[in-house]
Design an enzyme around this catalytic site. Structure first.
Site, PDB file in Angstrom:
ATOM      1  N   GLN A  18       8.269  19.231   7.451  1.00  0.00           N
ATOM      2  CA  GLN A  18       9.360  18.560   6.661  1.00  0.00           C
ATOM      3  C   GLN A  18       8.925  18.559   5.316  1.00  0.00           C
ATOM      4  O   GLN A  18      10.155  19.023   4.423  1.00  0.00           O
ATOM      5  CB  GLN A  18       9.880  17.452   7.189  1.00  0.00           C
ATOM      6  CG  GLN A  18      10.161  17.441   8.532  1.00  0.00           C
ATOM      7  CD  GLN A  18      11.459  18.398   8.839  1.00  0.00           C
ATOM      8  OE1 GLN A  18      12.278  18.306   8.279  1.00  0.00           O
ATOM      9  NE2 GLN A  18      10.776  19.391   9.823  1.00  0.00           N
ATOM     10  N   CYS A  48      -5.205   8.169   9.106  1.00  0.00           N
ATOM     11  CA  CYS A  48      -5.548   7.528  10.533  1.00  0.00           C
ATOM     12  C   CYS A  48      -5.250   8.599  11.320  1.00  0.00           C
ATOM     13  O   CYS A  48      -4.186   9.530  11.491  1.00  0.00           O
ATOM     14  CB  CYS A  48      -4.847   6.273  10.402  1.00  0.00           C
ATOM     15  SG  CYS A  48      -5.321   4.889   9.664  1.00  0.00           S
ATOM     16  N   ARG A  65      -9.055   0.029   3.938  1.00  0.00           N
ATOM     17  CA  ARG A  65      -8.142   1.082   3.319  1.00  0.00           C
ATOM     18  C   ARG A  65      -6.873   0.376   3.021  1.00  0.00           C
ATOM     19  O   ARG A  65      -6.080   0.875   2.045  1.00  0.00           O
ATOM     20  CB  ARG A  65      -7.871   2.057   4.299  1.00  0.00           C
ATOM     21  CG  ARG A  65      -9.031   3.135   4.369  1.00  0.00           C
ATOM     22  CD  ARG A  65      -8.712   4.353   5.279  1.00  0.00           C
ATOM     23  NE  ARG A  65      -7.506   4.912   4.912  1.00  0.00           N
ATOM     24  CZ  ARG A  65      -6.554   5.636   5.582  1.00  0.00           C
ATOM     25  NH1 ARG A  65      -7.046   5.774   6.786  1.00  0.00           N
ATOM     26  NH2 ARG A  65      -5.625   6.106   5.135  1.00  0.00           N
ATOM     27  N   ASP A  94       3.697   0.117  12.135  1.00  0.00           N
ATOM     28  CA  ASP A  94       2.765  -0.299  11.609  1.00  0.00           C
ATOM     29  C   ASP A  94       2.428  -1.932  12.174  1.00  0.00           C
ATOM     30  O   ASP A  94       1.194  -2.250  12.014  1.00  0.00           O
ATOM     31  CB  ASP A  94       2.600  -0.123  10.001  1.00  0.00           C
ATOM     32  CG  ASP A  94       2.453   1.223   9.857  1.00  0.00           C
ATOM     33  OD1 ASP A  94       3.020   1.319   8.554  1.00  0.00           O
ATOM     34  OD2 ASP A  94       2.254   2.221  10.362  1.00  0.00           O
ATOM     35  N   ARG A 118       0.497  14.568  13.147  1.00  0.00           N
ATOM     36  CA  ARG A 118       1.096  14.020  11.778  1.00  0.00           C
ATOM     37  C   ARG A 118       1.517  15.485  10.890  1.00  0.00           C
ATOM     38  O   ARG A 118       0.601  15.543  10.036  1.00  0.00           O
ATOM     39  CB  ARG A 118      -0.051  13.184  11.171  1.00  0.00           C
ATOM     40  CG  ARG A 118      -0.110  11.940  11.977  1.00  0.00           C
ATOM     41  CD  ARG A 118      -0.811  10.883  11.167  1.00  0.00           C
ATOM     42  NE  ARG A 118      -0.206  10.079  10.248  1.00  0.00           N
ATOM     43  CZ  ARG A 118      -0.504   9.175   9.403  1.00  0.00           C
ATOM     44  NH1 ARG A 118      -2.101   8.763   9.527  1.00  0.00           N
ATOM     45  NH2 ARG A 118      -0.033   8.365   8.527  1.00  0.00           N
ATOM     46  N   ILE A 134       7.264   6.732  17.519  1.00  0.00           N
ATOM     47  CA  ILE A 134       6.704   7.314  16.027  1.00  0.00           C
ATOM     48  C   ILE A 134       5.628   7.909  16.084  1.00  0.00           C
ATOM     49  O   ILE A 134       5.760   9.430  15.744  1.00  0.00           O
ATOM     50  CB  ILE A 134       6.589   6.114  14.812  1.00  0.00           C
ATOM     51  CG1 ILE A 134       7.805   5.233  14.798  1.00  0.00           C
ATOM     52  CG2 ILE A 134       6.368   6.986  13.578  1.00  0.00           C
ATOM     53  CD1 ILE A 134       8.996   5.946  14.372  1.00  0.00           C
ATOM     54  N   LYS A 141       0.907  -1.422  -0.109  1.00  0.00           N
ATOM     55  CA  LYS A 141       0.121  -0.014  -0.036  1.00  0.00           C
ATOM     56  C   LYS A 141       0.924   1.146   0.058  1.00  0.00           C
ATOM     57  O   LYS A 141       0.617   2.158  -0.690  1.00  0.00           O
ATOM     58  CB  LYS A 141      -0.824   0.101   1.271  1.00  0.00           C
ATOM     59  CG  LYS A 141      -1.409   1.519   1.683  1.00  0.00           C
ATOM     60  CD  LYS A 141      -2.291   1.270   2.854  1.00  0.00           C
ATOM     61  CE  LYS A 141      -1.986   1.687   4.089  1.00  0.00           C
ATOM     62  NZ  LYS A 141      -1.601   3.302   4.435  1.00  0.00           N
ATOM     63  N   ASN A 142       1.853   1.319   0.979  1.00  0.00           N
ATOM     64  CA  ASN A 142       2.612   2.593   1.133  1.00  0.00           C
ATOM     65  C   ASN A 142       3.567   2.831   0.005  1.00  0.00           C
ATOM     66  O   ASN A 142       4.075   3.843   0.181  1.00  0.00           O
ATOM     67  CB  ASN A 142       3.324   2.688   2.710  1.00  0.00           C
ATOM     68  CG  ASN A 142       1.961   2.722   3.681  1.00  0.00           C
ATOM     69  OD1 ASN A 142       0.768   3.194   3.119  1.00  0.00           O
ATOM     70  ND2 ASN A 142       2.515   2.269   4.676  1.00  0.00           N
TER      71      ASN A 142
HETATM   72  C1  EPZ Z   1       4.078   6.628   6.449  1.00  0.00           C
HETATM   73  O1  EPZ Z   1       3.400   7.833   6.969  1.00  0.00           O
HETATM   74  C2  EPZ Z   1       3.130   5.623   6.242  1.00  0.00           C
HETATM   75  N1  EPZ Z   1       1.626   6.095   5.544  1.00  0.00           N
HETATM   76  C3  EPZ Z   1       2.395   5.221   7.909  1.00  0.00           C
HETATM   77  O2  EPZ Z   1       1.447   4.064   7.595  1.00  0.00           O
HETATM   78  C4  EPZ Z   1       3.448   4.734   8.485  1.00  0.00           C
HETATM   79  O3  EPZ Z   1       3.342   4.575   9.738  1.00  0.00           O
HETATM   80  C5  EPZ Z   1       4.724   5.883   8.449  1.00  0.00           C
HETATM   81  O4  EPZ Z   1       5.236   6.241   7.124  1.00  0.00           O
HETATM   82  C6  EPZ Z   1       6.096   5.492   9.173  1.00  0.00           C
HETATM   83  O5  EPZ Z   1       6.585   4.330   8.815  1.00  0.00           O
HETATM   84  C7  EPZ Z   1       2.010   6.037   4.077  1.00  0.00           C
HETATM   85  O6  EPZ Z   1       3.038   5.781   3.640  1.00  0.00           O
HETATM   86  C8  EPZ Z   1       0.819   6.546   3.273  1.00  0.00           C
HETATM   87  P1  EPZ Z   1       6.104   9.811   8.405  1.00  0.00           P
HETATM   88  P2  EPZ Z   1       4.049   9.255   7.127  1.00  0.00           P
HETATM   89  O7  EPZ Z   1       6.224  11.089   7.820  1.00  0.00           O
HETATM   90  O8  EPZ Z   1       4.665   9.627   5.864  1.00  0.00           O
HETATM   91  C9  EPZ Z   1       6.517  13.105  11.908  1.00  0.00           C
HETATM   92  C10 EPZ Z   1      -0.361   2.580   7.866  1.00  0.00           C
HETATM   93  O9  EPZ Z   1      -0.661   2.274   8.675  1.00  0.00           O
HETATM   94  N2  EPZ Z   1       6.495  14.120  10.944  1.00  0.00           N
HETATM   95  O10 EPZ Z   1       7.375   8.846   8.312  1.00  0.00           O
HETATM   96  O11 EPZ Z   1       3.006  10.240   7.292  1.00  0.00           O
HETATM   97  C11 EPZ Z   1       5.237  12.356  12.123  1.00  0.00           C
HETATM   98  O12 EPZ Z   1       4.490  13.273  12.787  1.00  0.00           O
HETATM   99  C12 EPZ Z   1       0.375   4.146   7.974  1.00  0.00           C
HETATM  100  O13 EPZ Z   1      -0.127   2.107   6.649  1.00  0.00           O
HETATM  101  C13 EPZ Z   1       6.726  15.318  11.302  1.00  0.00           C
HETATM  102  O14 EPZ Z   1       6.979  15.506  12.466  1.00  0.00           O
HETATM  103  O15 EPZ Z   1       5.003   9.131   8.270  1.00  0.00           O
HETATM  104  C14 EPZ Z   1       5.495  11.254  12.760  1.00  0.00           C
HETATM  105  O16 EPZ Z   1       5.574  11.394  14.319  1.00  0.00           O
HETATM  106  C15 EPZ Z   1      -0.018   4.739   9.271  1.00  0.00           C
HETATM  107  N3  EPZ Z   1       6.911  16.237  10.416  1.00  0.00           N
HETATM  108  C16 EPZ Z   1       6.752  10.708  12.156  1.00  0.00           C
HETATM  109  O17 EPZ Z   1       7.575  12.009  11.889  1.00  0.00           O
HETATM  110  C17 EPZ Z   1       6.846  16.070   8.961  1.00  0.00           C
HETATM  111  O18 EPZ Z   1       6.688  16.854   7.964  1.00  0.00           O
HETATM  112  C18 EPZ Z   1       7.019   9.928  11.182  1.00  0.00           C
HETATM  113  O19 EPZ Z   1       5.888  10.196  10.262  1.00  0.00           O
HETATM  114  C19 EPZ Z   1       6.517  14.639   8.634  1.00  0.00           C
HETATM  115  C20 EPZ Z   1       6.407  13.753   9.743  1.00  0.00           C
END
Ligand code: EPZ
Length: 434
Positions: A126, A117, A398, A305, A122, A327, A22-23
């Site tokens: 960045q 979710c 989803r 996840d 979130r 995370i 998916k991701n």
């Molecule tokens: C991706 O989310 C995945 N979703 C998530 O999977 C997964 O849990 C996550 O990566 C971590 O592996 C998709 O790929 C669609 P992050 P993403 O940006 O990209 C903080 C699932 O269940 N952060 O790596 O949103 C953020 O708040 C979903 O399939 C900032 O602070 O995750 C989080 O605490 C849930 N500023 C951490 O980094 C930013 O600009 C990781 O977020 C971006 C993120």
């Protein structure tokens, strides 16, 4: 209201084939519009997030032709607007990848702020930092990200936190910027590597994906490609844990074992047997599993996840386990639902849960509060004595393709019903079967 009805206590036995990731697929679908030539995507998972994103790129004007259950042909040439549909796309998190793709190709993007979710704040700071470093002007207005640039110029960008989304999104924009871009403190998840590999198959020049430094040389155009999505490591891990949770014996096919190392290590540590083959893993559990401690980390650490399903597995393990989520700040919503089933789990200090092993879970009516919470409750239902009803399963659909069917093929007693009346009938039939 759609629900899953599960009669627990049956070991999962047999073989299951894992669907596309998916991701990874979400980033690839967004990137596909960056070429004006036909892009043939294969092994796309049949899940609602992908359907929504495909509708979103079609609304921009791209040609989107479904080809069989898992194939889609995308042609970005006819795109006539950089304003992405609001109502549909704001339901999913990955809609924000259209920002990087449109900005990279057309130097303009207007995309709804992401949904997805409810597992924490979130932020996307960045992402925006990366776009601005490349020379874009970015504002948030009326619930949308609006980014535009006369020119995108390569830059040296250091992410303040490791972010999958920001790494992918900025990579999308930078691959068509002028000159060199260096992304430091990049995410290393397999789906980051997959989007980079896909972009390179279209003629991008990206090196170092999968490490924390990614180097990109911008190109002026991207050509067509035929690409097949890698298997979903989270779906694979979910089935591995479901096999262990039900004391079953399951061969999980179409996987990349290296992507599953953190999950495999933990399952072996708590007493399951895991046998690795080239593109499959076999999980067998015959005795009560043991407690352990889990701490979620960016790849290659234990995936966030998988935290919920692992904690569910530990609710009936011997001893007390500690699960720490590093995370997200709100990824224990499933705990209250597991408590309804007899689990002894308490969240302490916001980002840790203490899981005291109990003898068994008992069936109950529970709600899927997010995608992975739903998966955890389904696994809990498979383990529990009696009947479990999982409500709000639209969350689960989803991210998991044909989940009930795949589980039934492994011997699970699980049915999808779309009304309370039907649920009552199924519960009766399950009870009669006994
Ligand atoms: C991706 O989310 C995945 N979703 C998530 O999977 C997964 O849990 C996550 O990566 C971590 O592996 C998709 O790929 C669609 P992050 P993403 O940006 O990209 C903080 C699932 O269940 N952060 O790596 O949103 C953020 O708040 C979903 O399939 C900032 O602070 O995750 C989080 O605490 C849930 N500023 C951490 O980094 C930013 O600009 C990781 O977020 C971006 C993120």
């Amino acid at each position: 209201m759609e629900q899953y009805i599960i009669r627990g206590g049956k070991p999962l036995v047999g073989e299951v084939v894992i669907s596309g990731a998916k991701n990874a697929a979400l980033g690839v679908v967004a990137a596909a519009i960056m070429s004006d030539e036909p892009v043939q995507l294969r092994n796309l998972p049949v899940i609602s997030d992908i359907e929504i994103l495909l509708r979103g790129i079609a609304a921009l004007g791209a040609i989107v032709e479904k080809q069989g259950e898992h194939g889609t042909r995308v042609i970005g040439r006819p795109i006539h607007t950089c304003v992405a549909d609001y109502d549909d796309l704001r339901k999913i998190r990955a809609s924000y990848y259209l920002c990087g793709a449109l900005l990279g190709k057309y130097k303009r993007a207007e995309v709804p702020l992401p949904g997805g979710c409810n597992i924490g704040s979130r932020p996307i700071d960045q992402h925006l930092k990366g776009f601005e470093a490349l020379g874009a002007k970015v504002v948030i207005q009326h619930g949308k990200i609006i980014a535009e640039a006369e020119r995108l110029i390569g830059a040296h960008i250091y992410f303040d936190c490791t972010s999958v989304g920001a790494t992918i999104n900025v990579m999308l924009a930078a691959c068509m910027a002028e000159g060199q871009t260096v992304l430091e403190n990049s995410a290393k998840e397999p789906h980051v590597v997959e989007v980079a590999n896909f972009l390179n198959s279209m003629g991008a020049k990206i090196k170092g994906a999968g490490t924390d430094v990614i180097r990109i040389t911008g190109v002026t155009s991207l050509h067509g490609s035929t690409y097949s999505i890698i298997p979903d490591q989270i779906e694979a891990g979910t089935f591995m844990m479901a096999a262990a949770a039900t004391k079953g014996d399951v061969l999980i096919k179409n996987v990349i074992p290296k992507h599953l190392e953190a999950v495999t290590a933990k399952l072996v540590e708590i007493g399951a047997e895991v046998e690795e083959f080239d593109d499959s893993v076999r999980v067998v559990a015959t005795k009560r599993l043991q407690h352990t401690n889990i701490k979620t980390l960016p790849y290659p650490g234990f995936p966030t996840d998988m935290q919920q399903v692992m904690a569910t597995l530990l609710t009936v393990a011997e001893g007390t386990s500690i699960v720490t989520e590093t995370i997200y700040e709100n990824r224990f919503m499933y705990v209250d639902e597991l408590t309804r089933m007899g689990a002894a789990v308490r969240v302490v200090e916001g980002n840790s849960a203490v899981v005291e092993g109990v003898d068994k879970l008992t069936g109950a009516t529970v709600r899927a509060l997010d995608l992975r919470c739903g998966a955890a409750l389904i696994v809990a239902g498979l383990m529990a004595d009696g009947i479990t009803t999982v409500e709000q399963i639209e969350y689960v659909e989803r991210g998991y393709e044909h989940f009930p069917q795949k589980l039934r093929e492994l011997g699970a007693a699980i049915e999808k019903v779309d009304s309370d009346d039907q649920a009552a009938i199924h519960k009766f039939s399950y009870n009669v079967v006994g």
